[in-house]
Design a protein around this motif. Structure first.
Motif, short mmCIF file in Angstrom:
data_model
loop_
_atom_site.label_atom_id
_atom_site.label_comp_id
_atom_site.label_asym_id
_atom_site.label_seq_id
_atom_site.Cartn_x
_atom_site.Cartn_y
_atom_site.Cartn_z
N GLY A 59 5.92 1.78 5.92
CA GLY A 59 5.20 1.63 7.19
C GLY A 59 4.13 2.42 7.65
O GLY A 59 4.00 2.62 8.48
N LEU A 60 3.25 3.06 6.61
CA LEU A 60 2.38 4.06 6.93
C LEU A 60 0.92 3.48 6.83
O LEU A 60 0.01 4.08 7.33
CB LEU A 60 2.50 5.31 5.90
N CYS A 61 0.76 2.28 6.09
CA CYS A 61 -0.78 2.01 5.82
C CYS A 61 -1.10 0.71 6.41
O CYS A 61 -2.32 0.64 6.57
CB CYS A 61 -1.03 1.86 4.27
N GLY A 62 -0.31 -0.30 6.71
CA GLY A 62 -0.59 -1.48 7.51
C GLY A 62 -1.08 -2.60 6.47
O GLY A 62 -1.40 -3.63 6.89
N ARG A 122 4.96 -4.98 9.92
CA ARG A 122 5.07 -4.55 8.59
C ARG A 122 5.98 -5.36 7.54
O ARG A 122 7.24 -4.90 7.83
CB ARG A 122 4.87 -3.13 8.37
N CYS A 135 0.47 -4.31 4.45
CA CYS A 135 1.36 -5.42 4.22
C CYS A 135 1.51 -6.22 5.63
O CYS A 135 2.50 -7.02 5.91
CB CYS A 135 2.65 -5.11 3.86
N GLY A 182 0.98 -1.21 -0.05
CA GLY A 182 0.00 0.08 0.12
C GLY A 182 0.77 1.07 -0.17
O GLY A 182 0.44 2.36 -0.71
N CYS A 183 2.07 1.36 0.76
CA CYS A 183 2.63 2.37 0.78
C CYS A 183 4.17 2.11 0.77
O CYS A 183 5.08 2.83 0.39
CB CYS A 183 2.40 3.29 2.19
N GLY A 184 4.54 1.07 1.19
CA GLY A 184 6.09 0.44 1.26
C GLY A 184 6.81 1.17 2.36
O GLY A 184 8.21 0.91 2.39
N CYS A 202 6.78 -4.87 4.70
CA CYS A 202 7.34 -3.73 3.78
C CYS A 202 8.72 -3.17 4.54
O CYS A 202 9.37 -2.76 3.72
CB CYS A 202 6.56 -2.70 3.37
S1 FES Z 1 2.94 -1.36 2.60
FE1 FES Z 1 2.11 0.28 3.77
S2 FES Z 1 2.89 -0.46 5.95
FE2 FES Z 1 3.75 -1.76 4.58
#
Ligand code: FES
Ligand code: FES
Lengths: 724, 154
Positions: free
Chosen positions: B42-45, B57, B47, B38-40, B59
């Protein structure tokens, strides 16, 4: 064809879904089935039309031609088919249709799937039912009107014989499909109007739902991309050799801008054995870009200019009555200017697709809202006929208007062509944030008059925003009369009106964002109405009631009545007017968009600049509701998106490029900031169904801004209120 | 260099670059695509997976750092979708597009393993950094509370 159909009949539901959705290394089974199997003596299955298929076992497949992106359309429409078919929902599998004209228009946007497709799909189900009933009648040698279908079985009124659907498919397949099958009356509905569970949720919670980003075929390569940051800019140089040195990198592909509204802005892609290696390759490229003519785009300056453009006379696009006279005779006059920023759709699944370009075919697996748009665009890019491009429509991890465009598909096609292998391209979140088709930033200026009786007599509305048309035609440098229609025809029924368009040349790609222009029109009109009500010394709900009741415009009567209906309902739900503690307030907004009507009351608590949304009460009139649970979910989602864009999210440009990059500086709403309470009511007035995916968005921000004013006296005329 | 990671009970030996985030190892190498990007950063969760029983996470976790560890992904949370959270997710019709939901469920599973009786506030705090762009937050909260109730009863 036959062998595919046999496969289809033989494999279980789950296996087939997997096969057609392409599980890891799985068999690829196309879902292009014949429109009709009329007269085929050998047929052991029944497919009266593109949407319905019944196997000899009775197992039933219903196709959804519209694209699923979370809105639940692939449950709501097939459930309506199943209803008319008198099918047992437990025996129905739903499949997403590939791009194919036989499914009718598949472009999924403008909140029109249900109003466009409900009737044809109901007819598809009803035709199947009539044929099965006719087959049973023929078997029993009874008149058709003595036979009836119920839950996958045909019965008759004469004796106690019955025949399950599976036993009838052979005979039914030989009958001629009725042109005009009789549809159920609403009291006969079995699934329509019921909170049927969505067909796709079970796969989601175990990680088996296959999105565009999850598609795999044997031999797949993975790509990552860096785009030209400024629209119209170019790639000046990059270090291909450095990227090629990364073990696992297969190729570096320069992708020039494809001059097509749905095509790539241009950039450089790295193809590798996996996505991460491709991303690593990108970091080595050291790309230099030439900015080009939009290199000085700066949204802070641009919005100031838009404000200037609407605070002086602009291009007159609509006029009625005698505005000046109304202003002269006014008891109360008021004016104000409203501003909104660019927005990015930012679906959780960024742009992603898998494309395999071969000499004799091109096969695509993509999250998309517009399968035919992909066929057209990729056809143009590869110089092939659109129908030669096979598009498998994958589940979208959100879309909100962004996946109407297919620049990410065209880029994957460029990569596949370059390396001669299937390529899965996944944009990074940063690329997704910075290479969008953004919601327009905007300025609107409104001046209005109220007479001594409290009636709104005049309304001048000037709007300036880069229009969506500019993405298709750069000569468009201001909103058109059509863009302003929603203002000119706003169901206030004001007798003296003038609507003007201000200059607003676009410097980035502008796209459809959930609810589109209704977001800023809804904001300006509703906040201004609240201001006007205060200026006139009338409670806002009463002021709105008066407006709708005073509306004498013949063609707006239904709209005014239905606006009034949702207004009253929302006010009642929220107990409008009740005494609230200090620093709390309620605000209301009503908006008609996508043929639907929404009223929202937002209840906030403020603490300095901090705004907490405590509760939202929402009344919706979208006519017939197909699935109340899915409909409620759509409104809940619209509220969450509405709070985010009212308070926090804005895309900013400096030196022509987007400043934001990821969720830290484009902070979409988190769970902790979601309203603690949301109440949603549908007023079913028994008329045909209208849009639902979008109309929930426009009312939230103005109701929230009006609530803040009620809470602390601060008037917000610009969204987002607290940009990140 | 070769790494050994146990994923959903199965031992995987791999010689991929140890700096590769576990996310892409799962998605591209093992084709376990239930874990989402989702973001790569650590912001979105999206993964979120469990590493030795803790929600992490993927990512931000490299293959190297996962060496010797036990990883559970959404595909391995239960054999047949019978984890109380998965059931509660269905009975509350939580998912819209569903893309964020594996991450939401994995985060919630970690919460319930450590706090079987969370308050709504604790649920919200645990899930604060799991973004759902479709806006399913209300139902997520209800489903977690539901699952907690089920687990206590069981
Ligand atoms: S991809 Fe968003 S927290 Fe890992
Ligand atoms: S359900 Fe779509 S992002 Fe959460």
């Amino acid at each position: 064809m036959t062998s595919i159909r046999k496969d289809l009949a033989a494999v279980s539901r789950r296996e087939f879904l997997k096969a057609s959705g392409l599980s890891a290394g799985g068999l690829i089974v196309g879902v292009s089935l014949p429109v009709s199997l009329l007269g085929s003596a050998a047929s052991t299955e029944f497919q009266p039309n593109a949407f319905v298929y019944i196997a000899k076992s009775g197992d039933t497949t219903i196709w959804c031609g519209r694209c699923e992106m979370g809105q639940g359309i692939s449950t709501a429409l097939p459930a309506a088919v199943a209803d008319e078919l008198e099918a047992d929902w437990a025996r129905v599998s739903v499949l997403q249709g590939d791009a194919n004209k036989k499914f009718g228009p598949q472009a999924t946007g403008g909140s029109n799937s249900i109003n466009q497709m409900l009737e044809p799909m109901r007819k598809a189900g009803a035709a199947g039912r009539e044929m099965l009933v006719a087959a049973a009648a023929q078997t029993w040698n009874l008149p058709v009107d003595k036979c009836y279908a119920k839950l996958h079985v045909v019965y008759n009124h004469v004796d106690d014989r019955s025949l399950p659907y599976g036993d009838l498919v052979e005979l039914a397949a030989e009958l001629t499909a009725p042109e005009d099958p009789v549809l159920k009356t609403s009291d006969q509905f079995r699934y329509i109007g019921k909170p049927l569970q969505r067909h796709d949720q079970a796969d989601m919670v175990v990680g088996q739902r296959v999105y565009g980003a999850d598609s795999k075929v044997p031999g797949v390569k993975y790509a990552a991309i860096s785009h030209v940051p400024v629209l119209g800019g170019t790639v000046k140089s990059f270090d291909k050799a450095a990227a090629m040195e990364v073990p696992g990198v297969v190729d570096v592909v320069l992708i020039p801008r494809f001059e097509n509204a749905y095509g790539s802005v241009g950039g450089v892609a790295v193809v590798a054995d996996n996505t991460w290696t491709a991303q690593q390759g990108l970091t080595k490229l050291n790309i230099e870009f030439e900015a080009g003519e939009n290199g000085s785009y700066n949204t802070t300056e641009y919005k100031k200019q838009l404000v200037k453009n609407v605070e002086v006379p602009a291009t007159k696009e609509f006029e009625k009555g005698a505005l000046e006279q109304a202003f002269e005779l006014a008891a109360v006059r008021h004016k104000a200017t409203y501003v909104g920023g660019h927005l990015s759709h930012s679906p959780m699944e960024p742009m992603a697709s898998l494309v395999w370009v071969q000499d004799d075919k091109c096969e695509i697996w993509a999250s998309t809202q517009d399968p035919a748009g992909i066929q057209k665009t990729i056809g143009a890019y590869l110089d092939r006929k659109p129908e030669d491009i096979t598009v498998h429509v994958m589940a979208s991890g959100g879309a909100f208007g962004r996946k109407f465009k297919c620049d990410y598909v065209q880029e994957a096609a460029a990569c596949s062509k370059a390396v001669g292998a299937p390529v899965q391209l996944t944009w990074s979140r940063e690329e997704d944030t910075q290479t969008g088709y953004y919601h327009s930033c905007s300025a609107q200026h409104i001046e209005a008059s109220v007479d001594a009786d409290g009636k709104v007599t005049g309304w001048l509305h000037r709007a300036a925003f880069p229009a969506i048309g500019s993405t298709f035609n750069p000569a468009v440098v201001q909103p058109t009369a059509g863009d302003l229609d929603a203002v000119s025809k706003h169901p206030y029924g004001i007798e003296n009106m003038q609507v003007e368009s201000g200059m607003a040349k676009a410097h980035t790609r502008i796209g459809w964002y959930r609810a589109v222009y209704a977001i800023f029109y809804g904001f300006a009109i509703n906040v201004f109405t609240d201001e006007l009500a205060h200026a006139a010394g009338v409670d806002t709900v009463q002021f709105l009631r008066n407006i709708y009741d005073n509306n004498k415009v013949a063609e707006q009567q239904e709209q005014a009545k239905r606006c009034r209906g949702v207004l009253d309902k929302a006010a009642e739900m929220a107990d409008w007017g009740k005494k609230l503690p200090a620093n709390q307030g309620m605000g209301i907004a009503v908006h008609h968009s996508f043929h639907s009507y929404v009223a929202m009351v937002v209840h906030v608590e403020t603490n300095g600049d901090d705004i907490t949304v405590k509760r939202v009460d929402c009344a919706v009139d979208c006519g017939l509701v197909l699935n109340p649970d899915i409909a409620t979910a759509q409104m809940e989602g619209a509220i969450i998106m509405g709070v985010g864009l009212a308070l926090n999210t804005e895309i900013s440009f400096e030196d022509g490029a987007v400043v934001n990059s990821n969720f830290h500086d484009y902070p979409v709403l988190h769970i902790g900031d979601a309203p603690a309470e949301m109440n949603i009511s549908f007023i079913n007035q028994g008329v045909s169904p209208t849009g639902l995916g979008e109309p929930g968005v426009p009312t939230l921000a103005p109701a929230l801004a009006n609530a803040v004013y009620a809470a602390n006296g601060k008037r917000h005329r610009s969204i987002p209120i607290n940009p990140a | 260099m070769s790494y050994t990671i146990t994923i959903n009970g199965q031992v995987h030996k791999t010689d991929v670059n140890g700096d590769m985030p576990l996310l892409w190892f799962l998605r591209d190498t093992l084709e376990l695509t239930g874990t989402k990007y989702g973001c790569g950063i650590g912001l979105c969760g999206s993964c979120t997976v469990h590493i030795d029983g803790n929600a992490m996470r993927s990512c931000l976790m490299t293959v190297k750092a996962s060496n010797g560890k036990k990883v559970t992904t959404i595909e391995g949370l239960s054999k047949d979708g019978s984890h109380p959270l998965q059931i509660a997710w269905l009975s509350n019709n939580v998912s819209q597009c569903g893309y964020c939901q594996p991450g939401q469920i994995m985060t919630a599973a970690d919460l319930l393993a450590k706090n079987p009786d969370p308050s709504m506030e604790e649920i919200t705090t645990a899930l604060e950094d799991n973004i759902c762009r479709c806006g399913t937050y209300k139902r997520i909260g209800l489903a977690v509370a539901d699952a907690a109730k089920q687990m206590k009863g069981a």
